[in-house]
Design a protein around this motif. Sequence first.
Motif, PDB file in Angstrom:
ATOM      1  N   PHE A   1       0.825  -1.202   0.000  1.00 14.81           N
ATOM      2  CA  PHE A   1       0.000   0.000   0.000  1.00 14.81           C
ATOM      3  C   PHE A   1       0.859   1.252   0.000  1.00 14.81           C
ATOM      4  O   PHE A   1       0.615   2.202  -0.748  1.00 14.81           O
ATOM      5  CB  PHE A   1      -0.935  -0.009   1.212  1.00 14.81           C
ATOM      6  N   TRP A   2       1.883   1.289   0.833  1.00 11.83           N
ATOM      7  CA  TRP A   2       2.735   2.478   0.922  1.00 11.83           C
ATOM      8  C   TRP A   2       3.565   2.653  -0.344  1.00 11.83           C
ATOM      9  O   TRP A   2       3.795   3.786  -0.788  1.00 11.83           O
ATOM     10  CB  TRP A   2       3.630   2.381   2.149  1.00 11.83           C
ATOM     11  N   SER A   3       3.997   1.556  -0.943  1.00 13.72           N
ATOM     12  CA  SER A   3       4.717   1.655  -2.209  1.00 13.72           C
ATOM     13  C   SER A   3       3.825   2.209  -3.307  1.00 13.72           C
ATOM     14  O   SER A   3       4.225   3.091  -4.087  1.00 13.72           O
ATOM     15  CB  SER A   3       5.258   0.276  -2.609  1.00 13.72           C
ATOM     16  N   ALA A   4       2.586   1.708  -3.376  1.00 10.87           N
ATOM     17  CA  ALA A   4       1.643   2.204  -4.376  1.00 10.87           C
ATOM     18  C   ALA A   4       1.261   3.649  -4.108  1.00 10.87           C
ATOM     19  O   ALA A   4       1.075   4.443  -5.048  1.00 10.87           O
ATOM     20  CB  ALA A   4       0.391   1.319  -4.400  1.00 10.87           C
ATOM     21  N   LEU A   5       1.151   4.025  -2.844  1.00  9.11           N
ATOM     22  CA  LEU A   5       0.836   5.409  -2.505  1.00  9.11           C
ATOM     23  C   LEU A   5       1.937   6.352  -2.976  1.00  9.11           C
ATOM     24  O   LEU A   5       1.659   7.424  -3.531  1.00  9.11           O
ATOM     25  CB  LEU A   5       0.639   5.533  -0.991  1.00  9.11           C
ATOM     26  N   GLY A   6       3.193   5.957  -2.766  1.00 12.63           N
ATOM     27  CA  GLY A   6       4.295   6.786  -3.244  1.00 12.63           C
ATOM     28  C   GLY A   6       4.314   6.895  -4.758  1.00 12.63           C
ATOM     29  O   GLY A   6       4.567   7.977  -5.310  1.00 12.63           O
ATOM     30  N   MET A   7       4.024   5.782  -5.452  1.00 10.17           N
ATOM     31  CA  MET A   7       3.997   5.810  -6.909  1.00 10.17           C
ATOM     32  C   MET A   7       2.879   6.721  -7.421  1.00 10.17           C
ATOM     33  O   MET A   7       3.085   7.560  -8.312  1.00 10.17           O
ATOM     34  CB  MET A   7       3.814   4.396  -7.449  1.00 10.17           C
ATOM     35  N   SER A   8       1.677   6.580  -6.869  1.00 16.36           N
ATOM     36  CA  SER A   8       0.555   7.412  -7.303  1.00 16.36           C
ATOM     37  C   SER A   8       0.800   8.886  -6.995  1.00 16.36           C
ATOM     38  O   SER A   8       0.477   9.763  -7.810  1.00 16.36           O
ATOM     39  CB  SER A   8      -0.745   6.956  -6.629  1.00 16.36           C
ATOM     40  N   ALA A   9       1.371   9.166  -5.822  1.00 16.66           N
ATOM     41  CA  ALA A   9       1.634  10.561  -5.467  1.00 16.66           C
ATOM     42  C   ALA A   9       2.664  11.188  -6.403  1.00 16.66           C
ATOM     43  O   ALA A   9       2.517  12.337  -6.832  1.00 16.66           O
ATOM     44  CB  ALA A   9       2.105  10.650  -4.013  1.00 16.66           C
ATOM     45  N   SER A  10       3.696  10.425  -6.741  1.00 17.38           N
ATOM     46  CA  SER A  10       4.728  10.949  -7.642  1.00 17.38           C
ATOM     47  C   SER A  10       4.168  11.213  -9.034  1.00 17.38           C
ATOM     48  O   SER A  10       4.390  12.280  -9.620  1.00 17.38           O
ATOM     49  CB  SER A  10       5.896   9.958  -7.723  1.00 17.38           C
ATOM     50  N   VAL A  11       3.445  10.238  -9.574  1.00 18.40           N
ATOM     51  CA  VAL A  11       2.872  10.399 -10.917  1.00 18.40           C
ATOM     52  C   VAL A  11       1.873  11.553 -10.942  1.00 18.40           C
ATOM     53  O   VAL A  11       1.879  12.387 -11.867  1.00 18.40           O
ATOM     54  CB  VAL A  11       2.202   9.086 -11.368  1.00 18.40           C
ATOM     55  N   THR A  12       1.025  11.642  -9.921  1.00 14.95           N
ATOM     56  CA  THR A  12       0.009  12.693  -9.895  1.00 14.95           C
ATOM     57  C   THR A  12       0.649  14.071  -9.807  1.00 14.95           C
ATOM     58  O   THR A  12       0.202  15.019 -10.487  1.00 14.95           O
ATOM     59  CB  THR A  12      -0.942  12.474  -8.719  1.00 14.95           C
ATOM     60  N   ALA A  13       1.687  14.218  -8.975  1.00 12.80           N
ATOM     61  CA  ALA A  13       2.345  15.518  -8.853  1.00 12.80           C
ATOM     62  C   ALA A  13       2.964  15.948 -10.177  1.00 12.80           C
ATOM     63  O   ALA A  13       2.836  17.113 -10.599  1.00 12.80           O
ATOM     64  CB  ALA A  13       3.415  15.453  -7.761  1.00 12.80           C
TER      65      ALA A  13
ATOM     66  N   LEU B   1      -4.130  -0.169  -9.136  1.00 17.63           N
ATOM     67  CA  LEU B   1      -3.580  -1.493  -9.438  1.00 17.63           C
ATOM     68  C   LEU B   1      -3.340  -2.284  -8.163  1.00 17.63           C
ATOM     69  O   LEU B   1      -3.587  -3.496  -8.113  1.00 17.63           O
ATOM     70  CB  LEU B   1      -2.274  -1.359 -10.221  1.00 17.63           C
ATOM     71  N   TRP B   2      -2.832  -1.612  -7.138  1.00 16.05           N
ATOM     72  CA  TRP B   2      -2.606  -2.303  -5.874  1.00 16.05           C
ATOM     73  C   TRP B   2      -3.911  -2.833  -5.303  1.00 16.05           C
ATOM     74  O   TRP B   2      -3.959  -3.949  -4.781  1.00 16.05           O
ATOM     75  CB  TRP B   2      -1.952  -1.352  -4.872  1.00 16.05           C
ATOM     76  N   LEU B   3      -4.976  -2.059  -5.389  1.00 14.86           N
ATOM     77  CA  LEU B   3      -6.257  -2.512  -4.858  1.00 14.86           C
ATOM     78  C   LEU B   3      -6.745  -3.746  -5.605  1.00 14.86           C
ATOM     79  O   LEU B   3      -7.314  -4.668  -5.000  1.00 14.86           O
ATOM     80  CB  LEU B   3      -7.287  -1.386  -4.961  1.00 14.86           C
ATOM     81  N   GLN B   4      -6.515  -3.786  -6.912  1.00 13.92           N
ATOM     82  CA  GLN B   4      -6.924  -4.954  -7.693  1.00 13.92           C
ATOM     83  C   GLN B   4      -6.085  -6.174  -7.334  1.00 13.92           C
ATOM     84  O   GLN B   4      -6.603  -7.272  -7.162  1.00 13.92           O
ATOM     85  CB  GLN B   4      -6.823  -4.631  -9.177  1.00 13.92           C
ATOM     86  N   THR B   5      -4.769  -6.004  -7.192  1.00 12.11           N
ATOM     87  CA  THR B   5      -3.913  -7.140  -6.819  1.00 12.11           C
ATOM     88  C   THR B   5      -4.164  -7.566  -5.385  1.00 12.11           C
ATOM     89  O   THR B   5      -4.076  -8.752  -5.062  1.00 12.11           O
ATOM     90  CB  THR B   5      -2.437  -6.759  -7.001  1.00 12.11           C
ATOM     91  N   PHE B   6      -4.507  -6.610  -4.516  1.00  9.34           N
ATOM     92  CA  PHE B   6      -4.822  -6.953  -3.132  1.00  9.34           C
ATOM     93  C   PHE B   6      -6.038  -7.863  -3.066  1.00  9.34           C
ATOM     94  O   PHE B   6      -6.064  -8.844  -2.332  1.00  9.34           O
ATOM     95  CB  PHE B   6      -5.069  -5.675  -2.327  1.00  9.34           C
ATOM     96  N   SER B   7      -7.058  -7.566  -3.864  1.00  2.85           N
ATOM     97  CA  SER B   7      -8.265  -8.390  -3.841  1.00  2.85           C
ATOM     98  C   SER B   7      -8.027  -9.753  -4.490  1.00  2.85           C
ATOM     99  O   SER B   7      -8.617 -10.752  -4.088  1.00  2.85           O
ATOM    100  CB  SER B   7      -9.404  -7.667  -4.561  1.00  2.85           C
TER     101      SER B   7
END
Length: 297
Positions: free
Chosen positions: A86-98, A247-253
């Motif tokens: 989750f934290w890895s995906a959060l960092g990726m999404s935050a970087s791309v969004t910024a 993507l993380w949410l999909q792989t998590f499920s």
Amino acid sequence: MSAPVDLRTTDFPAVAPRGRRSRRDTHRRGWNAVAIAAAALLVFPVYWMVNTAFSDNDDLFSKTPRFLPIPFSAESFAGILADKGFWSALGMSASVTAVVVVVAVLFGFLAAVAVSRFRFRGGGLIILMVLIIQMIPSEALFISQFRMLDGWGLLNSVGGLSLLYVGTVVPFTVWLLRGFIHGIPADLEEAAMVDGCSRFGAFFRVTLPLLGPGIVTASVFSFLQAWNEYTLALVVMTKPGNATLPLWLQTFSSEMSATDWAGIMAGATLISVPVVILFLIVQGRLASGMVAGAVKG
């Protein structure tokens, strides 16, 4: 003594008949009820997501639905926050969004200024191309985009995914900001130039502050596109360690032997929190920007 007043010739304010006022009040109450029902219908999925996130999995499969998760259970949130993915995906999404918000708004703003304030050959063609690009379905470009990033060595990278998102967002940003710039008279800049400002100084001191609602609206649109996008990220980010939040949410499920609905809804709730915070911060400027962009240009 004062002269007598002739009531027959005196103008009195018009008063609506009581029957007409009652019918008007009835119509207003009816429309208010319709608006409340529509708002409740739209809010209910969000409420049910949060309700499920705080519920226990055993309660979710009961025959009787529970509209209040009593007792509250925060185990799903604890499990999400303890997940390193989750934290890895959060960092990726935050970087791309910024990157997408800054680059898309900057390039969209410069392009909108060019087609709005300068007259040059091909300006109308540029606007036409912007409209045509928005009509192309994104799914039609997946293969070419994947091969392009693969050839440049940008697969599974912040730069590669940001590049695709910027290309998707910039056309709409140009069209949106063009309407705002068209709504600001060029005479304001000319008056500032008469007072001694340069052309760039007049634009940045006079016109740019008036474009605040438009820039906020374009930034929110770019943020939502980059934060919530799933299909492009699925094609480009092929390594599990480089997944964005959707993507993380999909792989998590998919990793769960049995679907952990409470955990999935807890993850969806956490993903939605930044969006809610952003709207609370900019809701005033966003509302004025959407209304202004609808009537200008």
